[in-house]
Design a protein around this motif. Structure first.
Motif, PDB file in Angstrom:
ATOM      1  N   ASN A  45       0.989  -1.019  -0.202  1.00 26.51           N
ATOM      2  CA  ASN A  45       0.091   0.191  -0.029  1.00 26.51           C
ATOM      3  C   ASN A  45       0.821   1.284  -0.076  1.00 26.51           C
ATOM      4  OD1 ASN A  45      -2.889  -0.332   0.072  1.00 26.51           O
ATOM      5  ND2 ASN A  45      -2.842  -1.092   2.278  1.00 26.51           N
ATOM      6  N   VAL A  46       0.478   2.393  -0.880  1.00 25.25           N
ATOM      7  CA  VAL A  46       1.308   3.235  -0.395  1.00 25.25           C
ATOM      8  C   VAL A  46       0.768   4.265   0.560  1.00 25.25           C
ATOM      9  CG1 VAL A  46       1.627   5.927  -1.135  1.00 25.25           C
ATOM     10  CG2 VAL A  46       0.997   3.653  -3.202  1.00 25.25           C
ATOM     11  N   GLY A  47       2.057   4.109   1.124  1.00 21.45           N
ATOM     12  CA  GLY A  47       2.482   4.817   2.512  1.00 21.45           C
ATOM     13  C   GLY A  47       2.566   4.486   3.094  1.00 21.45           C
ATOM     14  N   GLN A  48       2.829   2.928   3.292  1.00 20.67           N
ATOM     15  CA  GLN A  48       2.584   1.506   4.526  1.00 20.67           C
ATOM     16  C   GLN A  48       4.137   0.999   4.300  1.00 20.67           C
ATOM     17  OE1 GLN A  48      -1.575   0.270   4.475  1.00 20.67           O
ATOM     18  NE2 GLN A  48      -1.398   1.164   6.399  1.00 20.67           N
ATOM     19  N   THR A  49       4.728   1.345   3.914  1.00 19.19           N
ATOM     20  CA  THR A  49       6.316  -0.061   4.223  1.00 19.19           C
ATOM     21  C   THR A  49       6.030   0.048   5.359  1.00 19.19           C
ATOM     22  OG1 THR A  49       7.405   1.892   4.124  1.00 19.19           O
ATOM     23  CG2 THR A  49       7.207   1.504   2.119  1.00 19.19           C
ATOM     24  N   ASN A  50       6.212   0.632   6.244  1.00 26.26           N
ATOM     25  CA  ASN A  50       6.382  -0.130   7.361  1.00 26.26           C
ATOM     26  C   ASN A  50       5.029  -0.876   7.822  1.00 26.26           C
ATOM     27  OD1 ASN A  50       4.423   2.124   7.627  1.00 26.26           O
ATOM     28  ND2 ASN A  50       4.979   3.044   9.264  1.00 26.26           N
ATOM     29  N   TYR A  51       4.142  -0.736   7.608  1.00 26.29           N
ATOM     30  CA  TYR A  51       2.932  -1.839   7.759  1.00 26.29           C
ATOM     31  C   TYR A  51       2.832  -2.499   7.054  1.00 26.29           C
ATOM     32  CZ  TYR A  51      -1.886  -2.643   8.438  1.00 26.29           C
ATOM     33  OH  TYR A  51      -2.885  -3.778   9.159  1.00 26.29           O
ATOM     34  N   ALA A  52       3.401  -2.720   5.642  1.00 25.55           N
ATOM     35  CA  ALA A  52       2.869  -3.986   5.229  1.00 25.55           C
ATOM     36  C   ALA A  52       4.136  -5.140   5.252  1.00 25.55           C
ATOM     37  CB  ALA A  52       3.398  -3.385   2.916  1.00 25.55           C
ATOM     38  N   ALA A  53       5.150  -4.311   5.429  1.00 18.87           N
ATOM     39  CA  ALA A  53       6.611  -5.054   6.347  1.00 18.87           C
ATOM     40  C   ALA A  53       6.099  -6.225   7.340  1.00 18.87           C
ATOM     41  CB  ALA A  53       8.036  -4.112   6.183  1.00 18.87           C
ATOM     42  N   SER A  54       5.140  -5.082   8.633  1.00 24.67           N
ATOM     43  CA  SER A  54       5.007  -5.885   9.152  1.00 24.67           C
ATOM     44  C   SER A  54       4.624  -7.248   9.087  1.00 24.67           C
ATOM     45  CB  SER A  54       4.744  -5.261  10.806  1.00 24.67           C
ATOM     46  OG  SER A  54       3.186  -4.044  10.007  1.00 24.67           O
ATOM     47  N   LYS A  55       3.145  -6.949   8.296  1.00 28.84           N
ATOM     48  CA  LYS A  55       2.003  -7.569   8.090  1.00 28.84           C
ATOM     49  C   LYS A  55       2.508  -8.785   7.632  1.00 28.84           C
ATOM     50  CE  LYS A  55      -1.357  -5.922  10.870  1.00 28.84           C
ATOM     51  NZ  LYS A  55      -1.529  -6.959  12.346  1.00 28.84           N
ATOM     52  N   ALA A  56       3.757  -8.819   6.302  1.00 24.55           N
ATOM     53  CA  ALA A  56       3.900  -9.767   5.515  1.00 24.55           C
ATOM     54  C   ALA A  56       4.639 -10.576   6.773  1.00 24.55           C
ATOM     55  CB  ALA A  56       4.890  -8.435   4.400  1.00 24.55           C
ATOM     56  N   GLY A  57       5.547 -10.261   8.029  1.00 28.05           N
ATOM     57  CA  GLY A  57       6.238 -10.282   8.669  1.00 28.05           C
ATOM     58  C   GLY A  57       5.868 -11.791   9.418  1.00 28.05           C
TER      59      GLY A  57
END
Length: 444
Positions: free
Chosen positions: A345-357
């Motif tokens: 998602n745009v603006g969610q590199t931190n969130y997307a990384a955590s949820k992929a984790g």
């Protein structure tokens, strides 16, 4: 929280605009209510694979009526096709022969399930044909319409007796916002055929830990697990202590107020569960935060806080509970990931990384767990909550419409999916990531 667009298109003027302008036309989804049957109608069975004789008996045990044919003028609530007997691509025509005559004879909010053999457990032409089932079901999920869902269930031969729990979920209104999914049964680890004494309370006598339990999706998870018979231990931060305590009192549960990112949180949680409950049967890692910014503008604390809450804490808590023997035999570990962790998602590199984790945590542990313990994750899409209500109107509308159902999901949709994965009958469902997104059109 009402969907104003859905309300508008249900009016005569709205239907006129839908017809003339080709606007999205969402169907009001059926959701399960306590005491209702799992399937309110007939399930029509097709295919001649190895499960052809198992399916009628399994459905009958769930109180679901099934038949091999649909009477003249009758309609079907669900279709189940056993494709395990498809040995090569020429036999894929069996799908067309079964489904085409029945697609216009489905009731509103129908369910379609295709059952296959995991391609990785097949060889040669059979492997090709079984992999083709994914394209078929995902496309049909975008065609079925009228609130319908379509799923593919790959069943390992050793797990033929462990399909009841999954069918009970996928054929019922409990799976209202789950579509286009591929579920694997028996693909990782042992495949017990767990007996369920009471399908109305499949978690009776179990203890369930839910983090972030005081509100939103976490609150609904706690409510549904309690409905299914579990004693819920809710965890949340001190700022939410009052709401958490009130909810747990209502559910006759227990609570633990702490920040899951503090250094000794895993040990404190393990100690509480062992001391007060003798262990835990279900662990739901629901707590999560967002701190959105494009990476070019991302401050270090925005990055680190999201990673700490969303993935580091679940990993450390899980490993502590396992290493300390606090998770009981047959336990269920369930992480809450996100479509953002799959599609970004745009603006969610931190969130997307955590949820992929979180998905990575499933991958890392699914083949290591013993004692019948399983680990799975759910990946919600656009779920209507107080948080999404604050999203700008245009962004919110686009988010709700870009899926096969043209609407957002509800917290109960996530909770019902977790309850299925947590159930005693789901011992062969291990290593899955199940999207609860209405089958998003883009990116996933």
């Amino acid at each position: 929280m009402s969907d104003r667009y859905q309300g508008f298109v249900s009016t005569s003027i709205g239907q006129l605009l839908v017809k003339n302008l080709g606007l999205p036309n969402p169907t009001a989804l059926e959701r399960w209510t306590d005491g209702a049957p799992l399937v309110d109608g007939l399930v029509v069975l097709g295919g001649s694979g190895r499960l052809a004789d198992v399916l009628p008996t399994t459905l009958d045990g769930l109180g679901i009526a099934s038949a091999r044919e649909l009477g003249e003028g009758a309609r079907a609530k669900a279709l189940v096709f056993d494709a395990t007997g498809i040995e090569d691509t020429t036999a894929l025509v069996e799908l067309q022969e079964f489904f085409t005559p029945l697609m216009r004879r489905l009731e509103t909010c129908p369910r379609v399930v295709v059952i296959g053999t995991p391609p990785e457990q097949a060889t040669g032409s059979q492997r090709v044909a079984q992999r083709a089932l994914e394209g078929f079901t995902r496309s049909l999920g975008k065609e079925v319409g009228r609130g319908g869902t379509v799923q593919l269930v790959y069943v390992a031969p050793a797990a033929d007796g462990a399909i009841a729990s999954t069918l009970a979920f996928l054929l019922s209104p409990k799976s209202a916002y789950v579509s286009g999914e591929v579920v694997r049964i028996g693909a990782h680890g042992p495949t017990p055929t767990d007996e369920v004494a009471d399908w109305s309370r499949p978690l009776a006598g179990k203890v369930a830990l839910v983090t972030g339990a005081s509100r939103g999706i976490g609150e609904e998870i706690a409510r549904v697990l309690h409905r299914d018979g579990a004693t819920v231990v809710g965890v949340d931060v001190p700022q939410a202590a009052s709401e958490l305590q009130t909810l747990m009192a209502e559910l006759d549960g227990d609570h633990l107020v702490l920040d899951i990112t503090v250094k000794d949180a895993p040990q404190r949680i393990a100690h509480h569960l062992r001391t007060h409950h003798g262990g835990v049967d279900v662990v739901v890692h629901n707590a999560g935060v967002t701190r959105d910014k494009k990476l070019a503008n991302m401050a270090a604390d925005r990055w680190s806080s999201v990673i700490a809450v969303n993935v580091t804490a679940p990993e450390l808590i899980t490993r502590e509970l396992l290493d300390a023997g606090v998770v009981n035999p047959g336990g269920r570990i369930i992480g809450v990931a996100s479509i953002a962790g799959i599609a970004g998602n745009v603006g969610q590199t931190n969130y997307a990384a955590s949820k992929a984790g979180v998905i990575g945590l499933v991958d890392s542990l699914r083949d290591e767990l013993g004692d019948g313990i399983t680990i799975n994750a759910v990946a919600p899409g656009f779920i209507v909550t107080q948080m999404t209500a604050a999203v700008p109107f245009a962004t919110r509308e686009v988010g709700q419409r870009l899926n096969a159902m043209s609407q957002g999901g509800l917290p109960v949709d996530v909770a019902e999916t977790i309850a299925w994965l947590a159930g005693t009958g789901s011992g062969a469902v291990n290593g899955n990531v199940v999207r609860v997104c209405g089958q998003m059109m883009l990116g996933a």
